[in-house]
Write a protein that holds these residues in place. Structure first.
Motif, PDB file in Angstrom:
ATOM      1  N   LYS A   1      -1.430  -8.341  -2.137  1.00  0.00           N
ATOM      2  CA  LYS A   1      -2.700  -7.655  -1.886  1.00  0.00           C
ATOM      3  C   LYS A   1      -3.884  -8.429  -2.463  1.00  0.00           C
ATOM      4  O   LYS A   1      -4.991  -8.357  -1.929  1.00  0.00           O
ATOM      5  CB  LYS A   1      -2.651  -6.233  -2.473  1.00  0.00           C
ATOM      6  N   THR A   2      -3.629  -9.162  -3.538  1.00  0.00           N
ATOM      7  CA  THR A   2      -4.720  -9.941  -4.127  1.00  0.00           C
ATOM      8  C   THR A   2      -5.314 -10.872  -3.075  1.00  0.00           C
ATOM      9  O   THR A   2      -6.530 -10.999  -2.955  1.00  0.00           O
ATOM     10  CB  THR A   2      -4.196 -10.773  -5.321  1.00  0.00           C
TER      11      THR A   2
ATOM     12  N   ASP B   1      -8.587  -2.103  -6.130  1.00  0.00           N
ATOM     13  CA  ASP B   1      -7.165  -2.441  -6.165  1.00  0.00           C
ATOM     14  C   ASP B   1      -6.438  -1.338  -6.937  1.00  0.00           C
ATOM     15  O   ASP B   1      -7.020  -0.728  -7.829  1.00  0.00           O
ATOM     16  CB  ASP B   1      -6.977  -3.799  -6.857  1.00  0.00           C
ATOM     17  N   GLU B   2      -5.175  -1.099  -6.628  1.00  0.00           N
ATOM     18  CA  GLU B   2      -4.420   0.006  -7.237  1.00  0.00           C
ATOM     19  C   GLU B   2      -5.253   1.281  -7.138  1.00  0.00           C
ATOM     20  O   GLU B   2      -5.489   1.990  -8.105  1.00  0.00           O
ATOM     21  CB  GLU B   2      -4.086  -0.287  -8.705  1.00  0.00           C
TER      22      GLU B   2
ATOM     23  N   GLY C   1       0.499  -4.550 -11.467  1.00  0.00           N
ATOM     24  CA  GLY C   1      -0.335  -5.620 -10.925  1.00  0.00           C
ATOM     25  C   GLY C   1       0.311  -6.979 -11.108  1.00  0.00           C
ATOM     26  O   GLY C   1      -0.138  -7.959 -10.543  1.00  0.00           O
TER      27      GLY C   1
HETATM   28 MG    MG Z   1      -1.617  -6.264  -7.065  1.00  0.00          MG
END
Ligand code: MG
Ligand code: ADP
Length: 953
Positions: free
Chosen positions: A130-131, A232-233, A623
């Motif tokens: 996802k990063t 994110d998250e 993460g």
């Molecule tokens: Mg991540």
């Protein structure tokens, strides 16, 4: 690979939406091929050309349409950039670790990127990258020059992701900033000036509060826009973290609480209850053994009401026969009105009752009597409305006397409410808040532990006095001197963004909440490779003890084969328990508690190596990607063990997702016991009893069946629903505050931005002077026009020296007097202004307004806190607290605005007559009072521009 994606795409709405994105992906890939011809410079030239074009567009609709047009090409540029870095084996360092770039966007990552660009949530499993997914939409939106924010769960990840993805952005010609906790304002401002800024939600939120609630001039503000944010998250931030608002607090001038005073009393009360409950436990056993089963059931039920975590009770609950008795007794009480009356009597035999589920503790008459034996009214609020009406109707009282009597009753009522409130919070602190579970004590401070994540949250405080109550209980210093200076909920901070998007491995279960609160829809993106994870059925045990033994056995088994194990726990406490058990077994292992993000990331990264055993609360190391060691995949991959089902299914899915990334094999299993909080409070207990009976569950035995998983999930759904309602409620209350905050912050901004603040000053004069005039002079039934009063107000507020004769107020109508006074005050002000240094005066005018706004707004926040407590008490009087809160908040806000304006008038002429006094005032700015140790809060620079010497006339 593409085929595999297509195969999974059939039917549902989500899949239709994804299918519509397919042609875009094809287009991106086609364009990307043609780009390989270009030189690096030519590729970068695209960035600057777009930037130039887009930063000139101001109409948001035009801008959005144009972004949509260039999306395929822009995404292709990003992918081509990633390809070049890969081909060149571009090397760099991230968080001081050497690294080599080796990723080119997969198709699913491009799909995720499109979803993010469209302001949605992309659900993509852990390890899907996802990063990297974020880079394409971030690049595209950063081309507008309006600043893109990427929000991470901790400072370490902000830095890691910014330094990592920053390689690609820099290659393409964009700048990246990193916001970190300890940065001073100048550095922060520079980060926000970049095209892209990475940071945590609290840093972004606190910066907003400082910029808008505290800065006194433009150049003290650090943020420049709220255009587009990718979170994110996202579930962790917008759902879990959203339960406690961001608060900047400072010393308070007012303090009324009496936690210290009531602590010994409440302590004694709790001791008495414990003794009583221990007696009940013995009594129940005796009754049961004597065959008096129904009576025994009633006594155990009473015990459960008084002390749900009683040890004797826990042992009795292991026996299905006894469980049935309790359920039966409970049912009897809730059956009909007779039963309910009997329940009231039953409760009265206790000092207080505890509702674990509602997180509530309630004093009974017996308890009240213990606390205040001589005063039957000690816990009753007076009926103020009736009393006020009585006072109103009393003959022979002057208005002043009536007002005085009412004030006295009001004061009595407030004191009473405060006492009731203090005691009830203390009771909660003693009975419902456990040290090392809900909070830890460190350096003479009570620090909240997020029960969802096991993370300590320094600087956050429970509201409503609960925090002080826990401080009193632990005997640490009670922070009596803090009050809210600025506050915002996470929800309302993120609603500021024009466009919001998010990504996570687990959003689907919370899709409703995302939709209702943030208008965010969820798209589930298929994985790049088929998932090979095996989710086994839950194993269910009667007691915690048996469960933990089974977990240890499972770890031993896997460890013996060299298979790596990741054990997830729900609290720091159970992590430590497991660790002790493993030590006894001499199994080497590592424990993570989400305290040191960077070291943790390193440890978690190694959790997939042969033979490693890692115990972790569910937030720890989130993460960070777990890569499998050599040969592990052939042996079944990482084994994830959950030691407890969490309140929320999402958190369990998150744990499972730690294994089997990118098509790796993996295995996951949860271990559950009937003693777990979730099962005790929400697992329909009669059902559990029946299960135990049907299967004749004995010591050390376990249950395992797909429909047992279902019933655990049903319990979870129930808690999720309830937690959501609580968050919504908090938000409904904050929405009231949010509207007010917007007005105040909007006004502050106007003052700061204004080139000619005198206009704002005159607006205040124009509005308030006629209002005051009307107040004094308007004829009402009882009052004569009070000209002397008005004159007195005018002469004490403005240096006009008006005599009654000169003013001749009786020669004009009320309106005419208003207009006349406005004129002479304006003239006087202009005359004064003509003698001052123009620039210094502008600074001063801004300062006079901001100072009034800030001082009174903070007082208002304090009053609003009080109001919230008060309306909860009113809930007992069958009124909807929210409605009450809204009405009262509305009228308080009206008063606030008037007070602010009056204060502006009061200070207008006083401010330069004495330079020394003014400088003192400057130094007494509210900012200087702020505690330096509040996290996320660095001291703002000196506030308003001090007038120079030549300002002196
Ligand atoms: Mg991540
Ligand atoms: P997530 O946040 O989705 O859990 P990460 O962004 O942490 O995943 O990435 C997981 C791992 O996958 C990282 O090691 C990253 O380098 C790798 N990765 C991501 N995208 C790609 C890609 N397109 N090709 C190769 N490796 C990738």
């Amino acid at each position: 690979m593409f085929n595999w994606i297509l195969k999974t795409i059939v039917g549902s709405k989500n899949q239709r939406e994804l299918r519509r994105i397919q042609p875009v992906i094809r287009q991106i890939n086609e364009i990307e091929q043609t780009l390989s011809e270009l030189s690096d410079e030519a590729l970068r030239a695209k960035t600057s050309a777009w930037k130039q074009e887009l930063s000139a567009v101001s109409d948001p609709n035009v801008l959005a349409a144009r972004l949509e047009e260039i999306l395929p090409e822009a995404f292709a540029v990003v992918k081509q950039g990633a390809r070049r870095l890969t081909e060149r084996q571009h090397s760099f360092t991230v968080c001081d670790q050497p690294m080599t770039w080796a990723m080119v966007h997969f198709d699913v990552q491009l799909i995720g990127g499109v979803v993010l660009h469209r302001g949605r949530i992309a659900e993509m499993a852990t390890g899907e990258g996802k990063t990297l997914v974020a880079t394409a939409p971030v690049y595209l939106n950063a081309l507008t020059g309006r600043g893109v924010h990427v929000v991470t769960v901790n400072d370490y990840l902000a830095r890691r992701d910014a330094e990592w993805m920053g390689q690609l952005y820099a290659f393409l010609g964009l700048t990246v900033g990193i916001i970190q906790h300890d940065q001073p304002p100048e550095i922060r401002r520079a980060q926000y000036e970049c095209d892209i800024a990475y940071g945590t939600n609290s840093e972004f939120g606190f910066d907003y509060l400082r910029d808008n609630g505290m800065a006194t001039s433009r150049d003290q503000q650090v943020q420049r826009s709220h255009y587009y944010a990718i979170v994110d998250e996202v579930d962790s931030i917008l759902v879990d973290e959203a339960r406690t608002p961001l608060i900047i607090s400072g010393p308070s001038t007012i303090s009324t609480h009496q936690y210290d005073r009531f602590k010994p009393l409440v302590e004694q009360l709790v001791r008495n209850q414990t003794m009583l409950c221990n007696r009940l436990s013995t009594e129940a056993k005796e009754l049961y053994e004597a065959g008096k089963k129904d009576e025994a059931g009633r006594v155990i039920f009473k015990l459960k009401l008084g002390q749900p975590r009683n040890k004797g009770l826990a042992r009795m609950m292991e026996d299905p026969d006894l469980r049935k008795l309790i359920d039966k007794a409970e049912l009897e009480f809730y059956k009909d009105t007779d039963g309910k009356a009997a329940l009231v009597d039953l409760k009265e035999e206790l000092f207080f009752t505890i509702e674990e589920r509602q997180h509530d503790a309630d004093l009974t008459l017996k308890g009240r009597d213990f606390l205040k034996p001589d005063d039957p009214d000690a816990f009753v609020l007076p009926d103020l409305l009736t009393e006020f009406a009585d006072i109103e109707n009393k003959p022979g009282l002057t208005d002043a006397e009536k007002a005085h009597q009412k004030a006295a009753r009001q004061q009595y009522c407030d004191a009473q409410a405060e006492r009731i409130h203090n005691i009830s919070q203390l009771l909660k602190a003693y009975c419902l808040y456990e040290k090392d579970v809900e909070y830890v004590v460190e350096d003479n401070k009570v620090i909240i532990v997020d029960t969802f994540t096991g993370r300590k949250m320094p600087g956050r405080r429970w509201s409503d006095g609960l925090h002080q109550a826990v401080e009193a209980k632990e005997g640490v210093q009670i922070d009596r001197e803090t009050q809210t200076l600025a506050t915002i909920t996470i929800q309302n901070y993120f609603r500021l963004y024009e466009k919001l998007a998010g990504m996570t491995g687990t959003a689907e279960t919370e899709a409703n909440e995302f939709h209702d609160i943030y208008r965010l829809d969820v798209n589930v993106i298929p994985t790049n490779r088929p998932v090979r994870r095996l989710d086994e059925n839950d194993r269910i045990y009667k007691t915690r003890r048996e469960k933990y033994h089974a977990v240890i056995e499972a770890i031993k088994g896997a460890h013996g084969k060299g298979q790596p194990v990741l054990v997830g726990t729900a609290s720091v406490e159970s992590s430590e328990l497991l660790s002790r058990m493993l030590k006894l077994q001499k199994i080497p292992h590592t424990v993570l508690n989400a305290k040191y993000h960077m070291q943790e990331a390193e440890i978690v990264a190694r959790a997939g190596l042969r033979g490693s055993v890692t115990i972790s609360t569910n937030m720890a190391g989130r993460g960070t990607d777990i890569k499998l060691g050599e040969g592990i995949a052939e042996d079944g991959g990482l084994y994830v063990i959950g030691t407890e089902r969490h309140e929320s299914r999402r958190i369990d899915r998150q744990l499972r997702g730690r294994c089997a990334r990118q098509g790796d094999p993996g295995l996951s299993r949860f271990y559950v016991s009937f003693e777990d909080d979730l099962m005790r409070n929400f697992g329909a207990s009669d059902r559990m009893t029946r299960i135990m009976e049907t299967f004749g569950l004995k010591e050390g035995e376990e249950l395992e069946h797909p429909w047992l998983n279902k019933s655990v999930e049903t319990a979870q759904k129930r808690v999720e629903q309830r937690n959501y309602m609580i968050r919504r409620r908090t938000l409904e209350f904050d929405d009231v505050m949010n509207q007010q905050r917007e007005v105040i912050y909007g006004y502050r901004q106007e003052v700061m931005d204004s080139e000619n603040p005198r206009e704002l000053v005159f607006e205040v004069i124009d509005e308030m002077v006629p209002k005051k005039v009307a107040e004094y002079l308007e004829q009402t039934d009882s009052d004569e026009p009070d000209r002397a009063g008005l004159l007195n107000w005018v002469n004490t507020t403005f240096p006009l020296g008006l005599s009654a004769k000169k003013a001749a107020l009786d020669t004009r109508s009320v309106e005419e007097n208003g207009a006349w006074l406005v004129q002479i005050i304006r003239d006087a002000y202009n005359r004064k202004a003509s003698m001052e240094h123009a620039e210094a005066l502008r600074g001063l005018e801004r300062f006079v307004i901001l100072n009034a706004v800030d001082r009174l707004w903070q007082e208002h926040l304090y009053a609003m806190d009080g109001l919230r407590e008060a309306v909860y008490l009113r809930a007992f009087a069958q009124k909807d607290p929210l409605v009450e809160y809204k009405n009262e908040a509305f009228s308080m806000f009206g008063d606030l605005m008037d007070s602010i304006k009056l204060e502006v008038l009061n200070n207008l002429f006083r401010s330069t007559t004495n330079l020394q006094a003014f400088e003192n005032l400057l130094r007494s700015l509210p900012q200087s009072l702020i505690q330096a140790d509040v996290p996320g809060l660095s001291r703002p620079q000196q506030a308003a521009p001090a007038p120079t010497r030549d300002a002196e006339p």
